[in-house]
Design a protein around this motif. Sequence first.
Motif, PDB file in Angstrom:
ATOM      1  N   VAL A  25      -6.924  -1.825  -1.330  1.00  0.00           N
ATOM      2  CA  VAL A  25      -6.638  -1.909  -2.771  1.00  0.00           C
ATOM      3  C   VAL A  25      -6.355  -0.531  -3.378  1.00  0.00           C
ATOM      4  O   VAL A  25      -5.317  -0.356  -4.029  1.00  0.00           O
ATOM      5  N   GLY A  28      -3.043   0.716  -2.045  1.00  0.00           N
ATOM      6  CA  GLY A  28      -1.933  -0.021  -2.631  1.00  0.00           C
ATOM      7  C   GLY A  28      -1.661   0.379  -4.073  1.00  0.00           C
ATOM      8  O   GLY A  28      -0.526   0.663  -4.450  1.00  0.00           O
ATOM      9  N   PHE A  29      -2.716   0.425  -4.883  1.00  0.00           N
ATOM     10  CA  PHE A  29      -2.538   0.761  -6.300  1.00  0.00           C
ATOM     11  C   PHE A  29      -1.985   2.176  -6.462  1.00  0.00           C
ATOM     12  O   PHE A  29      -1.099   2.412  -7.282  1.00  0.00           O
ATOM     13  N   MET A  55       2.530  -2.788 -12.844  1.00  0.00           N
ATOM     14  CA  MET A  55       1.926  -3.550 -11.756  1.00  0.00           C
ATOM     15  C   MET A  55       2.018  -5.054 -12.013  1.00  0.00           C
ATOM     16  O   MET A  55       2.328  -5.832 -11.127  1.00  0.00           O
ATOM     17  N   TRP A  74       4.505  -7.243  -8.362  1.00  0.00           N
ATOM     18  CA  TRP A  74       3.667  -8.320  -8.908  1.00  0.00           C
ATOM     19  C   TRP A  74       3.308  -9.307  -7.809  1.00  0.00           C
ATOM     20  O   TRP A  74       2.142  -9.712  -7.672  1.00  0.00           O
ATOM     21  N   VAL A  77       0.894  -7.625  -5.100  1.00  0.00           N
ATOM     22  CA  VAL A  77      -0.476  -7.437  -5.604  1.00  0.00           C
ATOM     23  C   VAL A  77      -1.216  -8.771  -5.647  1.00  0.00           C
ATOM     24  O   VAL A  77      -2.334  -8.899  -5.151  1.00  0.00           O
ATOM     25  N   TYR A  80      -1.745 -10.357  -2.147  1.00  0.00           N
ATOM     26  CA  TYR A  80      -2.798  -9.684  -1.394  1.00  0.00           C
ATOM     27  C   TYR A  80      -4.176 -10.156  -1.883  1.00  0.00           C
ATOM     28  O   TYR A  80      -5.086 -10.388  -1.078  1.00  0.00           O
ATOM     29  N   GLY A 129      -8.960  -2.407  -9.551  1.00  0.00           N
ATOM     30  CA  GLY A 129      -7.604  -2.000  -9.892  1.00  0.00           C
ATOM     31  C   GLY A 129      -7.555  -1.253 -11.216  1.00  0.00           C
ATOM     32  O   GLY A 129      -6.943  -0.180 -11.327  1.00  0.00           O
TER      33      GLY A 129
END
Lengths: 271, 286, 217
Positions: A25, A28-29, A55, A74, A77, A80, A129
């Motif tokens: 996470v 990814g972010f 995002m 989108w 995220v 996942y 996030g």
Amino acid sequence: MMFFKLAYFDIKNSFNLEWKKLLVVPIGFLTVCFPFYLRYAKIGAGGFGDFWLYMFGGIKEYTYDDAFKFPVIWTVVLLYLFYITLYYPYNDLLGYGQNVLIRSGSRFNWWLSKCLWNAFAVVTFFTLGAALVALFCVFTGGPLSTEISPLMYTEVFEMAADIVYPSYTVGTLIGMPLLTAVAISQLQMLLSLWLRPIFSFGVTAAILILSAYYLKPFMVGNYAMPIRSVEVIPNGVSPQNGVIILSAIIIACIVIGGIAFKYYDIINKEN
Amino acid sequence: MKALLKTELHKALKNKYFFITLIIASVIAVLGAINRINEYQSVLELVNADKAAHGGVSWRNPYLPADTLFTYWIGGECFSLYFSLYFLLIPLFAAFPYGWSYFMERKNGYVKNVITRTSKKSYFLSKYTAVFIAGGLAVALPLLLNFLTVSCFVPARTPSVLYSAYTYVVFSQMWSALFYTHPFVYVGLYLLLNFAFGGLIACLCLAISFVIKNRVAVLVVPLFLMLCLNFANTYSRSWELSPINFLHPGVVVNPANGWIVLLEGACLFAVSFGVTMWRGQRDDVF
Amino acid sequence: MAKIICKDVVKDIKGHRVIDGISLEMDGGKIIGFRGINGSGKTMLMRLLSGLISITEGSITIDGKELGKDITFPPSLGILIENPAFLDSYTGFQNLKMLAAIKGEASDEKIAETIALVGLDPTDKKKYRKYSLGMKQRLGIAAAVMESPEIIILDEPSNALDSSGVDMLKVILQKEKERGALIVISCHDLAILKEMSDEIYVLESGKVAQYIKEEGQ
């Protein structure tokens, strides 16, 4: 009392089993935030609201004028997140969870605890996030507000220049995507009682794509795209209606799942 | 090795997951075809109405070269839901038929039965081939079905360069010259490309099985990898990096570049084949 | 002491009849053995008795309460059905402690005592994923008996056990029987079954084909 014990057990157990998935996470972010910062911060976008909208904004309404480009960020995220919540209940039921189930004495309590676990997992994901994005803003000097820079709509989402530029509340910007994710994740868990997890994941992916394609109130993925809100475009989806519809979905999943699980045969299915 | 390959192909092509995948993908493809055929019928009605209103002569340009099989099949248009859904789900269509097979055979101990009767090299070579073929067919056959379905209703006029604004094939697109001269060859090449990449994506699952111990992850990781490439694409202003887009014969975001396609294919092959053969022969079988 | 009554129990799975009209009574303080070839219905019957699957026809009552109607699961039950399943990243003791915490009926001392009884070391820091098959089976048996349940259902408990493990199993089952528990076991080995059981049902194609009452047990 038993229900809380089960829920606590699920949260603790799933964290121990799935913590590695949560490590992705932050990677990814940050992978999304960093190029956005490099590209758009110079021209005025760089607050918490801008990053978050990048995002979770989704895509503008599709009007058949041009090729359909689905919202990659989108989709990735959310997919996942749905992948993280996919396998734990099914796996647990076919293994260790059987011993837990017979000791709990109640199938409904078991199902309810899984629903709570599911919602908790989604909230944790969003909290993580939001914390990461906020931290990124602090390091890059961007404002920690839900103000959206107008060029987000024109440059990033390529929307018409004459749309409304709302100031989102936390509820609309973060709350609606979160509530939508909870609802879809609960639905995915319910479906995996009958379909295999991979099929229910496929259904979830299809819901996201259909929602990106069709701007309709019953395509629930639309509520997870703030730029499709009625606050931005006149034919957008209403957050108020969204809360009602999504809450109904969540309650329906809990109730239907509870009833279905009462008669569910727990047999190790062939692989 | 021949017998082993035959067995693996039999397992790959006669298992229920292959058929389920084929059915789901075909349903999307056929629905897409029906959707586009209906659109063509609407276009024909407009043209005929125009002719009828003007004594059998069209007063408006009927745009005939723009309305051809090669712009109406799923590979020729970029705006329907079906095209979007199909090409997004290609990694799942490729993985699902047989990409999981080594993972399961190792988990349930079946691999021990085979390897003790043959060599590891033969086993993994046969496995790789079967997975490749199953994945490739699962991706390419529904596309062919869509093409054939649309071809029953929409004429196969050769697209005209003069109407290039109405196609999704720009001049910088890979093989674009063929589209305007030998469109059947163009379609055939793209079907082969989809077969190849479908097979390679399925083989990626095979390689991932050596590293990841979760069955769902083995099937889903290629989808996430493709989506990450799609994300990287948003920062590419010239060439298409995402297989989800460049496997489509029309331009979705950026035009496909032959070298990039070749490079990505080569990387996929190198990783999938290399990891499978190296780890397959090196690892102990428990 | 628990009492289980099965009356004309039928179970269909995907159109296939796996249990076909089984009627029997089982009383506490006894060891009831089930024997049969693979696919005869032993495991399915055990799943039915434990409430993990529901019956298609007939009834199963436990102490007068109907399973699936009055109760969802037998109120006091320990099971080991098919392969033992525990959490890989915990030790044996930690696994049992987490299970025991659900009902709160077994103290740490009782858990440690039970683990020692099945021949494992309660202080062993080895994680479950490193256990051998035999150790896993022993832990599974420990989980089934640690809370001193009134009903114990063990499906092929002697699987993967060496001769000392089988002796251990006999001692544990005898002890539980003397406590008054109703023990239901299945085993392929007729000799072991005869030695341990008071009554033996032989299943064939989902039906009771033979009933053997062991004298002097």
